[in-house]
Design an enzyme around this catalytic site. Structure first.
Site, PDB file in Angstrom:
ATOM      1  N   LYS A   1      -2.301  -1.471  -3.800  1.00  0.00           N
ATOM      2  CA  LYS A   1      -3.153  -0.294  -3.688  1.00  0.00           C
ATOM      3  C   LYS A   1      -2.325   0.971  -3.737  1.00  0.00           C
ATOM      4  O   LYS A   1      -1.306   1.004  -3.061  1.00  0.00           O
ATOM      5  CB  LYS A   1      -3.889  -0.389  -2.344  1.00  0.00           C
ATOM      6  CG  LYS A   1      -4.735   0.788  -1.996  1.00  0.00           C
ATOM      7  CD  LYS A   1      -5.273   0.622  -0.604  1.00  0.00           C
ATOM      8  CE  LYS A   1      -6.015   1.885  -0.245  1.00  0.00           C
ATOM      9  NZ  LYS A   1      -6.434   1.908   1.123  1.00  0.00           N
TER      10      LYS A   1
ATOM     11  N   LYS B   1       0.853  -1.176   0.000  1.00  0.00           N
ATOM     12  CA  LYS B   1       0.000   0.000   0.000  1.00  0.00           C
ATOM     13  C   LYS B   1       0.893   1.232   0.000  1.00  0.00           C
ATOM     14  O   LYS B   1       1.741   1.394   0.879  1.00  0.00           O
ATOM     15  CB  LYS B   1      -0.896  -0.004   1.236  1.00  0.00           C
ATOM     16  CG  LYS B   1      -1.701   1.280   1.373  1.00  0.00           C
ATOM     17  CD  LYS B   1      -2.727   1.169   2.471  1.00  0.00           C
ATOM     18  CE  LYS B   1      -3.460   2.477   2.654  1.00  0.00           C
ATOM     19  NZ  LYS B   1      -4.499   2.381   3.685  1.00  0.00           N
TER      20      LYS B   1
HETATM   21  C1  PBG Z   1      -6.828   3.688   5.654  1.00  0.00           C
HETATM   22  C2  PBG Z   1      -7.392   3.393   4.323  1.00  0.00           C
HETATM   23  C3  PBG Z   1      -7.314   4.287   3.253  1.00  0.00           C
HETATM   24  C4  PBG Z   1      -7.976   3.685   2.194  1.00  0.00           C
HETATM   25  C5  PBG Z   1      -8.445   2.433   2.627  1.00  0.00           C
HETATM   26  N1  PBG Z   1      -8.051   2.256   3.956  1.00  0.00           N
HETATM   27  C6  PBG Z   1      -6.769   5.664   3.169  1.00  0.00           C
HETATM   28  C7  PBG Z   1      -5.466   5.992   3.725  1.00  0.00           C
HETATM   29  O1  PBG Z   1      -4.583   5.139   3.853  1.00  0.00           O
HETATM   30  O2  PBG Z   1      -5.302   7.152   4.061  1.00  0.00           O
HETATM   31  C8  PBG Z   1      -8.117   4.346   0.863  1.00  0.00           C
HETATM   32  C9  PBG Z   1      -9.137   3.802  -0.046  1.00  0.00           C
HETATM   33  C10 PBG Z   1      -9.546   4.752  -1.116  1.00  0.00           C
HETATM   34  O3  PBG Z   1      -8.931   5.820  -1.341  1.00  0.00           O
HETATM   35  O4  PBG Z   1     -10.531   4.418  -1.781  1.00  0.00           O
HETATM   36  N2  PBG Z   1      -6.619   2.658   6.514  1.00  0.00           N
END
Ligand code: PBG
Length: 328
Positions: A252, A198
């Site tokens: 992601k 991520k």
């Molecule tokens: C945070 C989380 C995020 C997303 C899913 N879980 C955002 C972040 O890390 O700030 C993003 C998903 C999206 O942008 O659709 N645990």
């Protein structure tokens, strides 16, 4: 090897039946996971930066889950917008067995709907500072202290009926700790989908609006989420999460990281999922609104790209729309 004119690659493209017959990749509703936002409020709340996506009260989420089942979407992913008075420095609402998330999971399971429920394991919807973990005096997100809270969070979700827990926080070691706790507490069939690679991305803005953490977030997430410059590090993250017991891994955001998906799939031959994140959804919707593209084509083409790159499935806010198109 024969050449033009004996060989013409356009031959197999010349009619619709033939294009169908030669398609190397298929996309079906079973490839889709539908992320849903839950609100404590009692009415649908549209999200301005995610046009077409709303937060739903618990009964609205149950209705969406039924819609998913009818469309052939196998799984929904839940994200809560925690009321602000329950957001604290330590994010303790995350492991309250009666929090919004757990009540939603139970409502879906009690409705008898036949879809999987995937839950996010991370503290950002519960902390007053918007980070995914506990922060020290200097604002650094603490790893081991956070991981032990994540274990408690995953356990209350599993207890409420979650089928897949998905740690999205990027703390080191949390997959193994969560796996151990699930095994020790009678949840050996609860899966872990690890947000393994991520990235610290500019594409998460609308999601943070949806869960209400954008205005709260102090600083950025670069000390725990990955640097977009790195690919080998993604392979190391995946290797560790698999060794710790992840059933599947996620990359992601999605489209900007197709190279990572392909490399993970070729290196490990395990189920890989992509998250086509909120900013990617918003980009498609903005292109449509500007007259620069056509929604149906953009949605199906981007989702097919994930399948072609090797994904088993995709989390996408376009899931219901795409399933309707695919069901024709
Ligand atoms: C945070 C989380 C995020 C997303 C899913 N879980 C955002 C972040 O890390 O700030 C993003 C998903 C999206 O942008 O659709 N645990």
């Amino acid at each position: 090897m024969s050449h033009y004119p004996a060989l013409r690659l356009r031959r197999t493209r010349s009619s619709a039946w033939s294009r169908r017959m030669y398609a190397e990749t298929v996309l079906t509703p079973a490839d889709l996971i539908w992320p849903l936002f839950v609100t404590e409020g009692d009415a649908e709340e549209p999200i301005a930066t995610l046009p077409g996506v709303s937060r739903w009260p618990v009964n609205g989420i149950v209705a969406r889950a039924k819609e998913a089942e009818a469309l052939g979407i196998p799984c929904v992913a839940l994200f809560p917008n925690t009321p602000s008075h329950l957001r604290t420095d330590d994010g303790r609402e995350a492991f309250n067995p009666d929090n919004l998330m757990c009540r939603t999971i139970r409502a879906i399971k009690e409705s008898g709907v036949n879809v999987g429920v995937l839950t996010d394991v991370a503290l950002d919807p519960y902390t007053s500072h918007g980070h995914d973990g506990l922060v020290d005096g200097a604002g650094y997100v603490l790893n081991d202290e956070t991981a032990s809270v994540l274990v408690d969070q995953a356990l209350v979700q599993a207890e409420a009926g979650a089928d897949i827990v998905a740690p999205s926080d990027m703390m080191d070691g949390r997959v193994g700790l969560i796996r151990g706790a699930l095994e020790a507490n009678g949840h050996s069939n609860v899966q872990i989908m690890a947000y393994a690679a991520k990235y610290a991305s500019g594409f998460y803005g609308p999601f943070r609006d949806a869960v209400g953490s954008r205005g709260l977030l102090k600083g950025d997430k670069k000390t725990y989420q990955m640097d977009p410059a790195n690919a080998e590090e993604a392979l190391r993250e995946v290797a560790l999460d698999l060794a710790e017991g992840a059933d599947s891994v996620m990359v992601k955001p999605g489209l900007p990281y197709l190279d990572i998906i392909l490399r993970v799939k070729s290196e490990f031959q395990v189920p890989v999922f992509a998250y086509q994140v909120s900013g990617e959804y918003a980009m498609i919707e903005a292109a449509v609104a500007a007259g620069a593209g056509e929604r149906d084509a953009l949605v199906l083409e981007t989702l097919m790209a994930f399948k072609r790159a090797g994904c088993s499935g995709v989390l996408t806010y376009h899931a219901a729309h795409a399933a309707r198109l695919l069901n024709g």
